[in-house]
Design an enzyme around this catalytic site. Structure first.
Site, mmCIF file in Angstrom:
data_model
loop_
_atom_site.group_PDB
_atom_site.id
_atom_site.type_symbol
_atom_site.label_atom_id
_atom_site.label_comp_id
_atom_site.label_asym_id
_atom_site.label_seq_id
_atom_site.Cartn_x
_atom_site.Cartn_y
_atom_site.Cartn_z
ATOM 1 N N LYS A 123 0.830 -1.212 0.000
ATOM 2 C CA LYS A 123 0.000 0.000 0.000
ATOM 3 C C LYS A 123 0.868 1.266 0.000
ATOM 4 O O LYS A 123 0.624 2.175 -0.775
ATOM 5 C CB LYS A 123 -0.923 0.059 1.232
ATOM 6 N N ARG A 130 -9.429 0.638 9.330
ATOM 7 C CA ARG A 130 -8.923 -0.702 9.601
ATOM 8 C C ARG A 130 -9.882 -1.504 10.466
ATOM 9 O O ARG A 130 -9.581 -2.652 10.804
ATOM 10 C CB ARG A 130 -7.587 -0.583 10.330
ATOM 11 N N ARG A 155 11.629 -5.223 4.023
ATOM 12 C CA ARG A 155 11.332 -3.801 3.884
ATOM 13 C C ARG A 155 12.300 -2.937 4.698
ATOM 14 O O ARG A 155 12.638 -3.256 5.829
ATOM 15 C CB ARG A 155 9.899 -3.540 4.374
ATOM 16 N N ARG A 181 11.668 -1.244 10.390
ATOM 17 C CA ARG A 181 10.694 -0.842 11.407
ATOM 18 C C ARG A 181 10.676 -1.865 12.533
ATOM 19 O O ARG A 181 10.790 -3.054 12.282
ATOM 20 C CB ARG A 181 9.302 -0.756 10.769
ATOM 21 N N ARG A 240 0.312 -9.030 13.231
ATOM 22 C CA ARG A 240 -0.366 -8.004 12.408
ATOM 23 C C ARG A 240 -1.279 -8.675 11.393
ATOM 24 O O ARG A 240 -2.376 -8.187 11.129
ATOM 25 C CB ARG A 240 0.675 -7.111 11.726
HETATM 26 P P1 ADP Z 1 1.218 -1.899 7.580
HETATM 27 O O1 ADP Z 1 0.097 -1.607 6.616
HETATM 28 O O2 ADP Z 1 2.422 -2.470 6.905
HETATM 29 O O3 ADP Z 1 0.773 -2.698 8.771
HETATM 30 P P2 ADP Z 1 1.111 0.793 8.741
HETATM 31 O O4 ADP Z 1 2.203 1.777 8.753
HETATM 32 O O5 ADP Z 1 -0.102 1.128 7.956
HETATM 33 O O6 ADP Z 1 1.778 -0.546 8.197
HETATM 34 O O7 ADP Z 1 0.632 0.470 10.246
HETATM 35 C C1 ADP Z 1 1.548 0.158 11.270
HETATM 36 C C2 ADP Z 1 0.801 -0.055 12.574
HETATM 37 O O8 ADP Z 1 0.129 1.174 12.959
HETATM 38 C C3 ADP Z 1 -0.316 -1.104 12.547
HETATM 39 O O9 ADP Z 1 0.173 -2.415 12.785
HETATM 40 C C4 ADP Z 1 -1.222 -0.606 13.685
HETATM 41 O O10 ADP Z 1 -0.717 -0.961 14.943
HETATM 42 C C5 ADP Z 1 -1.130 0.911 13.570
HETATM 43 N N1 ADP Z 1 -2.204 1.498 12.730
HETATM 44 C C6 ADP Z 1 -2.049 2.158 11.541
HETATM 45 N N2 ADP Z 1 -3.238 2.570 11.065
HETATM 46 C C7 ADP Z 1 -4.180 2.152 11.963
HETATM 47 C C8 ADP Z 1 -5.593 2.254 12.036
HETATM 48 N N3 ADP Z 1 -6.316 2.868 11.064
HETATM 49 N N4 ADP Z 1 -6.232 1.697 13.103
HETATM 50 C C9 ADP Z 1 -5.542 1.087 14.063
HETATM 51 N N5 ADP Z 1 -4.208 0.935 14.067
HETATM 52 C C10 ADP Z 1 -3.525 1.469 13.029
#
Ligand code: ADP
Length: 218
Positions: A15, A90, A129, A162, A173
């Site tokens: 994404k 999410r 990554r 990360r 996750r």
């Molecule tokens: P990825 O899509 O690779 O998991 P992100 O950077 O989008 O990476 O998200 C990293 C972390 O941030 C997630 O595992 C979660 O803990 C938190 N997070 C991000 N966006 C949300 C959201 N909309 N609701 C809840 N937690 C979120």
């Protein structure tokens, strides 16, 4: 003309990479809740401190924190040309709140792009990554290496892995995605959001081509 897009899919599906390219091609604001949360953690805000314990375990951050952070972001004048939501919503309650916000701001989504790829491929992508500590640009040690190992092509910043990209945390996750995020697709469909399912297997250019075509073709 504005273009309001939403990019949806499991962790590691690409994404962030696709969002960087789409937001630059369409000249729209890239709004990534993951990046906003990491910025809050780096600035030691109280919200960032609360979010950190969830992110470190590979759990979703509670809805109220994410919604506080996103708040009026979609109303900001810089989104007039359009926006690209990445990593939000999410959960089903986040989707319902987004629905409410868009209606109250008089905005609609032009496309909801749902990316999918097999789980083992996701684990491979996430474990390789590397992210720029300064500008958040994303690389992959095999699929998209930087020109100079360890440094960002765009800003020269240091690349690092990360803390939530270790294999054990990745599995958590992915479990969170199946349990809480995947059901959001049903919400999109039952509420007639303009969903396009895209196969995210293949290289970045192929995936970009499929997404781009799905946006241009109605
Ligand atoms: P990825 O899509 O690779 O998991 P992100 O950077 O989008 O990476 O998200 C990293 C972390 O941030 C997630 O595992 C979660 O803990 C938190 N997070 C991000 N966006 C949300 C959201 N909309 N609701 C809840 N937690 C979120």
């Amino acid at each position: 003309m504005s273009e309001n897009l939403l990019l949806f899919g499991p962790p590691g599906v690409g994404k962030g990479t696709q969002a960087q390219r789409l937001s630059s091609v369409f000249q729209i604001q890239h709004i990534a809740t993951g990046d906003m949360l990491r910025a809050a953690i780096q600035s030691y805000t109280p919200l960032g401190q609360r979010a950190k314990s969830f992110i470190d375990k590979g759990q979703l951050v509670p809805d109220d924190l994410v919604l506080d952070l996103l708040g009026e972001r979609l109303q900001h004048p810089d989104t007039r040309r359009g926006f690209l939501l990445d990593g939000f919503p999410r959960t089903v309650p986040q989707a319902a709140e987004l629905d409410r916000m868009l209606k109250s701001y008089g905005k609609t989504l032009d496309r909801v792009i749902v990316l999918d790829a097999p789980e083992e491929e996701l684990v491979k992508r996430i474990s390789g990554r590397r992210t720029c500590e300064s500008c958040q640009a994303s690389y992959h040690v095999v699929a998209r290496p930087p020109r100079v190992a360890g440094f960002c092509d765009r800003c020269g910043g240091v690349l690092s892995q990360r803390s939530d990209d270790s294999e054990e945390i990745i599995r958590n996750r992915l479990r969170e995605f199946s349990a809480k995020t995947k059901p959001v697709i049903d919400y999109f469909v039952t509420h007639d959001w303009p969903v396009r399912m895209i196969d995210a297997a293949g290289n970045m250019d192929q995936i970009f081509g499929r997404i781009y075509a799905s946006i241009l073709l109605s």
